[in-house]
Write an enzyme that holds these catalytic residues in place. Structure first.
Site, PDB file in Angstrom:
ATOM      1  N   ASP A 444       0.823  -1.198   0.000  1.00 52.66           N
ATOM      2  CA  ASP A 444       0.000   0.000   0.000  1.00 52.66           C
ATOM      3  C   ASP A 444       0.864   1.256   0.000  1.00 52.66           C
ATOM      4  OD1 ASP A 444      -2.698   1.357   0.524  1.00 52.66           O
ATOM      5  OD2 ASP A 444      -1.449   2.142   2.136  1.00 52.66           O
ATOM      6  N   GLU A 499       0.772  -0.581  -5.143  1.00 57.41           N
ATOM      7  CA  GLU A 499      -0.221   0.464  -5.323  1.00 57.41           C
ATOM      8  C   GLU A 499       0.522   1.764  -5.590  1.00 57.41           C
ATOM      9  OE1 GLU A 499      -3.848   2.713  -2.950  1.00 57.41           O
ATOM     10  OE2 GLU A 499      -1.805   2.592  -2.200  1.00 57.41           O
TER      11      GLU A 499
END
Length: 830
Positions: A444, A499
C-alpha cells in the site's frame, strides 16, 4: 489507499506507455504483438519539444495526435517475433531474478531496463546510483547477518522467543536509559525484571521458567517499560508483539500487548499446500471485519466458512485481505497500523487467521496480504510511534521533523536507511509468509514511499524527469528492491503488487534488470476514468477511443491489475458503481416481480459492461472489491462518532444476492461467468491484445484478447444487425459469453446457436487492404448496451455444433456454483 479522502490532491493519471503499431497483420497491439505477428519495431516520439501518442480514429487508421497526458518521453520498445522482448544486450547474470549482488555490481553498466526502454538511458546515472546503493546494502547484510534471508528472521531474535528453560525478550530502543518488562506475570512491577542494553541499543532479558512452566503464561498481557532522557517512565506495547488486544468492556480502552505461545494442542496445523500460481490473478479484495451481514465485526472463521465459498463459486483464484495487521482505529480501514506483527484481534486470534488461509488454500484460492510499510500510525500508547521520544533519526524507526510525518495521513514515515528499520520491515514480510502461509503482498501507498513529496499536490504527466530526480527517495526504492528480492527468494511463486499512482518506470520489472521487482502494479487511473464518465458525461458523449486508450495505456512488459472499483471508490463520501448508476432506485426497483425502470435497466447493463471491459482490456489481472460483484448499494462508513458508532454501512448485505426475486443475482451471475471465461480461455494471460475498432458514431469497441473477439456496444438505443467485426484467424465463431442473456438479466436478443463464418479481407499480408487492418471478418447482431464475446471453434469440433467441449455459455458458469452438499475442500483436490 484513499484514507479519509486525504489523497484528493494526489491525482491518478495514465502510466507512461506506448500505443504500439504492429506489423502487417495487426494494426495496434497495446500489450504485446500477436503470437502470429512477424518481427517489428515501433517508436514513440521522445522529443523534448513535443509529445505525441498513437491513438485510434473511428475508421481505425493509425494516426498521431497530442497525447491526453503531455509526456515528453514515452516508452520506446523493441519487439521480436512471437511478442517476445529482445534481451540480447542484457548479460545472462542480469536476467536471473535472484542473481547475487556481486554479479549485479559487475554488470551495472548493462542495465536490462534500457533494452526494454532506451528512453531510460538518459537517466543511467540515477539507475547506477540506486543499483550501487542496493548492492552495497546487500553486501553489508551478507557480511554482518549472513544473508538477506537470515536478516529477515528478526522475529526469532527480537520480541518474545522461547529458549531452553526460559523466555528471551529483546527490544531495540536506543533512546531508553533504563528498561524493564512488566505484565500480568509480575503484577506490573518490573523491579525484578530489569533489562540490559548492548552497544547497538538493544535491550534484552532472560526470564527463567518457573516450576517447569514459562514464567509468562500464554495469552497474558505484557508491556515494555522504559525511562527516557527526561526521566519519565512510559509503557509501550513491544514492537515485535505477535498479538494485541483491548478490554472489550471498556469504551476506547487502550491496547495491551499479549504474549502468544499456545500449547501444541491449540496451535493450528496447516493441512493444505499453497495452490499453484495462476497465469493471471483474478483477485477478490476483502475486509474480514465488514464481511458479515450483521451490524458487527465479522470473524476470521466466519469469513472462512461463509464468504470463501462465495468467492470460489464466482471463480476467483486469489483473495486480497485488507486490515490484517493490528490497527487501533477501526475506521482507518487497516491503514494506520499500530502493531506490525500482530493480527487484528477484532476478528480473532492468530490461529483463527491461519484457519482462514488454510481453508482458502483448500479451495484453490491464493491469499495476498495488504501490507502497509509506507507509514505507521501516529498513536503513541499502542503504536510503534511510542518508541520515538525525541531522539535522532538514527536511533528511531522514523525520520525526524517534516520528513518523518505525512501531513495528509497524520502518520509517521519510516527511515528506510536505518539498519534496524530494514530488519524490522523485512522480517515482517517473512513473518507473514512463513508463519501464516500468505502467498504474496499488495504494498500500500507505494507512491508515498517513492518520492520525498509523497505525491501530494503532484499531477504526474509521464515526463521521466518526474521519476528520476532529487525528489526520488532512493532509500525507499532500495528497501522495495530488497523486499521484492526477499519475497521471491523465500517464495518464488509469490505475487507482489504495488499500489502506485505515479507510473514509476521499472516498478514492475525484476531487480536483476534494474527494476524495483514487483510483479504487478494497480491500474489506478481506470476507476477514475469511469467515475468521471458516470458523473460528468451523458451516455452519448462517451468516447470509445478515450475509453480504450485509458484501459490500454500501460507500460510495455510491466503487468497491471485492472479494476473498475475497489474499496477506495466507495469509502464514505462516495458510492459504489452500482449506486452511482442506479442510486435510490436500488431501494425499490430491484425486484424481478415488477418491470425494471429505465434507470435500473441502464444501471445493470452498464455495470456488467464496465466491469467486463475493464477486466478484458485493462491489464494482465483483475480485481473486484467484496460485494461489488453483485452491485452492492450504498457506501462504506465505519463506526465513528459522526455516525453514532453505527455498523449499518460497514457490512455486506449478502441477502440481496441470495434472494432469488431480486435483480442483484444477474450482476453476480455475470461476474461468475466472466471469471469462468478467463478460466477456460486464459485471455488475461495472453500477450495478444488488439483493438481493431473504436467506432465513435455507433459507440462500439471491438478488440481481440487471445483468440477471443469482444464486441461492446455502448449505444443507449441502437441495435446493429450484420455489424461487421474484424478478426485474425479464419473459421467459424460462436458466442462464448453474452451480457444480454436471460441468465444475466437481459432480454436474450443474441442467438447462441448461430454460427458466424469468416470472410477474408483484402490482400493477405497487406494490412492496409484489410478490414480495420484485420485479415478476416464476420458479422454479428449487436444490441444496445451489450457485450458479446466470440470464440473460434476448433476444426476438430466443426461438425459437432452442440459438442459441450467446444461451446461455452451460462450453463458453464452454473456448473461451478457450489451446492450445499459438496465439500469444496474435497472437490478441489479430488
Amino acid at each position: 489507499m484513499l484514507l479519509y479522502s486525504t489523497r484528493c490532491n494526489l491525482k491518478s493519471v495514465p502510466h507512461p506507455a506506448l500505443w504500439r503499431s504492429s506489423s502487417s497483420s495487426s494494426p495496434i497491439s497495446t500489450v504485446a504483438a500477436s503470437i502470429s505477428i512477424s518481427s517489428s519495431r515501433c517508436f514513440a516520439s521522445s522529443s523534448q519539444s513535443s509529445s505525441s501518442a498513437l491513438i485510434f480514429t473511428p475508421n481505425c487508421r493509425l494516426t498521431t495526435s497530442p497525447s491526453p497526458s503531455p509526456s515528453p518521453s514515452r516508452l520506446l520498445c523493441v519487439k521480436k517475433a512471437h511478442g517476445k522482448v529482445s534481451n540480447s544486450s542484457v548479460p545472462a547474470v542480469m536476467t536471473d531474478d535472484h542473481s547475487t549482488s556481486a554479479n549485479m555490481e559487475e554488470d551495472a553498466e548493462n542495465i536490462g531496463l534500457f533494452s526494454l526502454d532506451p528512453g531510460l538511458e538518459s537517466y543511467k546515472d540515477h539507475f547506477r546510483y540506486r543499483i550501487r546503493r542496493y548492492v552495497d546494502q546487500r553486501k553489508l547484510i551478507d557480511k554482518h547477518e549472513s544473508s538477506l534471508e537470515e536478516f529477515a528472521r528478526g522475529y526469532l531474535k527480537f520480541g518474545f522467543n522461547r529458549d531452553e528453560g526460559c523466555i528471551v525478550y529483546r527490544e531495540w530502543a536506543p533512546a531508553a536509559e533504563e528498561a524493564e518488562i512488566v505484565g500480568d506475570f509480575n503484577g506490573w512491577n518490573g523491579s525484578e525484571h530489569k533489562m540490559e542494553k548492548n552497544q547497538f541499543g538493544v535491550w534484552s532479558i532472560l526470564i527463567p521458567d518457573f516450576d517447569g512452566h514459562p514464567a509468562i503464561t500464554h495469552n497474558s498481557r505484557v508491556k515494555f517499560r522504559f525511562k527516557h532522557n527526561n526521566g519519565v517512565w512510559v509503557e509501550r506495547i513491544p514492537a515485535w508483539i505477535k498479538y494485541a488486544t483491548q478490554d472489550p468492556t471498556r469504551f476506547a480502552a487502550p491496547y495491551d500487548g499479549v504474549y502468544w505461545d499456545p500449547p501444541l494442542s491449540e496451535r493450528y496445523q496447516f493441512k493444505y499446500p499453497r495452490p499453484p500460481k495462476p497465469e493471471a490473478p483474478r483477485i477478490y479484495e476483502a475486509h474480514v471485519g465488514m464481511s458479515g451481514s450483521e451490524p458487527r465485526v465479522n470473524t476470521y472463521r466466519e469469513f472462512a466458512d461463509d464468504v470463501l465459498p462465495r468467492i470460489r463459486a464466482n471463480n476467483y483464484n486469489t483473495i486480497q485481505l485488507m486490515a490484517v495487521m493490528e490497527h487501533s482505529y477501526y475506521a482507518s480501514f487497516g491503514y494506520h497500523v499500530t502493531n506490525f506483527f500482530a493480527v487484528s484481534s477484532r476478528s480473532g486470534n492468530p490461529e483463527d487467521l491461519k484457519y482462514l488461509i488454510d481453508k482458502a488454500h483448500s479451495l484453490g484460492l491464493r491469499v495476498l496480504m495488504d501490507v502497509v510499510h509506507s507509514h505507521a500510525s501516529n498513536n503513541v500508547t499502542d503504536g510503534l510511534n511510542g518508541f520515538d521520544v525525541g531522539q535522532s533519526s538514527q536511533d528511531s524507526y522514523f525520520h525526524t521533523g517534516d520528513r518523518g510525518y505525512h501531513k495528509l495521513w497524520d502518520s509517521r514515515l519510516f527511515n528506510y536507511a536505518n539498519w534496524e528499520v530494514l530488519r524490522f520491515l523485512l522480517s515482517n514480510l517473512r513473518w507473514w509468509l512463513d508463519e501464516f502461509k500468505f502467498d504474496g503482498f499488495r504494498f500500500d501507498g507505494v507512491t508515498s514511499m517513492l518520492y520525498h513529496h509523497h505525491g501530494i499536490n503532484m499531477a504526474f504527466t509521464g515526463n521521466y524527469n518526474e521519476y528520476f530526480s532529487e525528489e526520488t527517495d532512493v532509500d525507499a526504492v532500495v528497501y522495495l528492491m530488497l523486499a521484492s528480492d526477499l519475497i521471491h527468494c523465500i517464495l518464488p511463486d509469490a505475487t507482489v503488487i504495488a499500489e502506485d499512482v505515479s507510473g514509476m518506470p521499472g516498478l514492475g520489472r525484476p531487480v536483476s534488470e534494474g527494476g524495483i521487482g514487483c510483479d504487478y502494479r494497480l491500474a489506478m487511473a481506470i476507476p477514475d476514468k469511469w467515475i468521471d464518465y458516470l458523473k460528468n458525461k451523458k451516455d452519448k458523449e462517451w468516447s470509445m477511443s478515450e475509453i480504450a486508450w485509458s484501459l490500454t495505456n500501460r507500460r510495455y512488459t510491466e503487468k497491471c491489475i485492472a479494476y473498475a472499483e475497489s474499496h477506495d471508490q466507495s469509502i464514505v463520501g462516495d458510492k459504489t458503481m452500482a449506486f452511482l448508476l442506479m442510486d435510490k432506485e436500488m431501494y425499490s426497483g430491484m425486484s424481478c416481480l415488477t418491470e425494471a425502470s429505465p434507470v435500473i435497466e441502464r444501471g445493470i447493463a452498464l455495470h456488467k459492461m464496465i466491469h467486463f471491459l475493464t477486466m478484458a482490456l485493462g491489464g494482465e489481472g483483475y480485481l473486484n472489491f467484496m460485494g461489488n460483484e453483485f452491485g452492492h448499494p450504498d457506501w462504506i462508513d465505519f463506526p465513528r462518532e459522526g455516525n453514532g458508532w453505527s455498523y449499518d454501512k460497514c457490512r455486506r448485505q449478502w441477502d440481496l444476492v441470495d434472494t432469488d426475486h431480486l435483480r442483484f443475482k444477474f450482476m453476480n451471475a455475470f461476474d461468475r461467468a466472466m471469471n469462468l471465461l478467463d478460466e477456460k480461455f486464459k485471455f488475461l494471460a495472453s500477450a495478444k491484445q488488439i483493438v481493431s475498432s473504436t467506432d465513435e458514431d455507433n459507440k462500439v469497441i471491438v478488440f481481440e484478447r487471445g483468440d477471443l473477439v469482444f464486441v461492446f456496444n455502448f449505444h443507449p438505443d441502437n441495435t446493429y444487425e450484420g455489424y461487421k467485426v474484424g478478426c485474425d484467424l479464419p473459421g467459424k465463431y460462436r458466442v462464448a459469453l453474452d451480457s444480454d442473456a436471460w441468465e444475466f438479466g437481459g432480454p436474450g436478443r443474441v442467438g447462441h446457436d448461430t454460427d458466424h463464418f469468416t470472410t477474408p479481407e483484402g490482400v493477405p499480408g497487406v494490412p492496409e487492404t484489410n478490414f480495420n487492418n484485420r485479415p478476416n471478418s464476420f458479422k454479428v447482431l449487436s444490441p444496445p448496451r451489450t457485450c458479446v464475446v466470440y470464440y473460434r471453434v476448433e476444426e476438430s469440433f466443426k461438425d459437432s455444433k452442440n459438442d459441450e467441449s467446444s461451446s461455452f455459455d451460462e450453463a458453464d458458469a452454473a456448473k461451478l456454483v457450489p451446492n450445499d452438499g459438496i465439500s469444496h475442500e474435497e472437490s478441489y483436490y479430488a
